[in-house]
Write a protein that holds these residues in place. Structure first.
Motif, PDB file in Angstrom:
ATOM      1  N   CYS A   2       0.783  -1.218  -0.132  1.00 49.07           N
ATOM      2  CA  CYS A   2       0.074   0.102  -0.012  1.00 49.07           C
ATOM      3  C   CYS A   2       0.918   1.450  -0.101  1.00 49.07           C
ATOM      4  O   CYS A   2       0.478   2.422   0.188  1.00 49.07           O
ATOM      5  N   ALA A   3       2.180   0.992  -0.523  1.00 45.08           N
ATOM      6  CA  ALA A   3       3.135   2.363  -0.400  1.00 45.08           C
ATOM      7  C   ALA A   3       4.085   2.067  -1.436  1.00 45.08           C
ATOM      8  O   ALA A   3       4.650   0.809  -1.442  1.00 45.08           O
ATOM      9  N   CYS A  31      -5.339   4.379  -4.125  1.00 44.78           N
ATOM     10  CA  CYS A  31      -5.779   3.645  -3.040  1.00 44.78           C
ATOM     11  C   CYS A  31      -6.915   2.788  -2.607  1.00 44.78           C
ATOM     12  O   CYS A  31      -6.871   1.734  -2.126  1.00 44.78           O
ATOM     13  N   PHE A  48      10.313   6.781  -4.455  1.00 45.85           N
ATOM     14  CA  PHE A  48      10.665   5.405  -4.487  1.00 45.85           C
ATOM     15  C   PHE A  48      11.319   4.612  -5.281  1.00 45.85           C
ATOM     16  O   PHE A  48      11.363   3.339  -5.374  1.00 45.85           O
ATOM     17  N   VAL A  91       1.236   6.747  -0.986  1.00 46.66           N
ATOM     18  CA  VAL A  91       1.219   5.976   0.369  1.00 46.66           C
ATOM     19  C   VAL A  91      -0.043   6.297   1.047  1.00 46.66           C
ATOM     20  O   VAL A  91      -0.873   7.158   1.281  1.00 46.66           O
ATOM     21  N   CYS A  92      -0.817   5.120   1.100  1.00 51.04           N
ATOM     22  CA  CYS A  92      -1.978   4.865   1.451  1.00 51.04           C
ATOM     23  C   CYS A  92      -1.944   4.328   2.967  1.00 51.04           C
ATOM     24  O   CYS A  92      -0.935   3.910   3.590  1.00 51.04           O
TER      25      CYS A  92
END
Length: 148
Positions: A2-3, A31, A48, A91-92
């Motif tokens: 989740c990111a 997300c 990232f 980023v969730c």
């Protein structure tokens, strides 16, 4: 899961999304699509790490209410003015607080807010039978699509 750097599959090939116009509204859609809760950040500038290969999407312009990223306004797939130093990320929160909504769309109407109701199930789109269909059902569809 989740990111990280956002990658999308198109024409059976994974590629990245450019950070031009990338913001929290775009991350919200990602997300939701990943069932990863709320969007917390929409990192840019290959936060990232840089991807490789294709850059599939550029100039994303989601309202935040779309069911998936392919429903957002953007340049045509594969058209961009970016390099991998501009790869977008998300980023969730990592947990869905609400039941995942049914994926649906309206087709053959004059806008995205009118037309025949279709739902996504078992990796296929299908229609909804009108037996017992009424204004209350239509209101749920309109609300879920962000159409008022």
């Amino acid at each position: 899961r989740c990111a990280g750097r956002l990658e999308v599959l198109w024409k059976q090939q994974w590629g990245t999304v450019c950070d031009d116009s990338w913001d929290l509204s775009d991350a919200m859609v990602v997300c939701r699509q990943l069932d990863c809760g709320e969007a917390l950040l929409a990192p840019s500038s290959a936060h990232f790490g840089q991807g490789s290969g294709q850059i599939w999407l550029d100039d994303m312009n989601c309202t935040g209410t779309e069911a998936d990223l392919s429903s957002c306004r953007t340049r045509p797939w594969g058209e961009h003015n970016c390099n991998h130093g501009e790869d977008a990320g998300v980023v969730c929160s990592g947990n869905s607080q609400i039941k995942k909504p049914v994926k649906l769309q309206l087709v053959n109407g004059s806008s995205r807010c009118d037309g025949r109701v279709e739902v996504f199930y078992g990796q296929h789109w299908g229609t909804v039978c009108d037996d017992d269909w009424d204004i209350t059902d239509a209101e749920v569809v309109c609300r879920q699509l962000g159409c008022g």
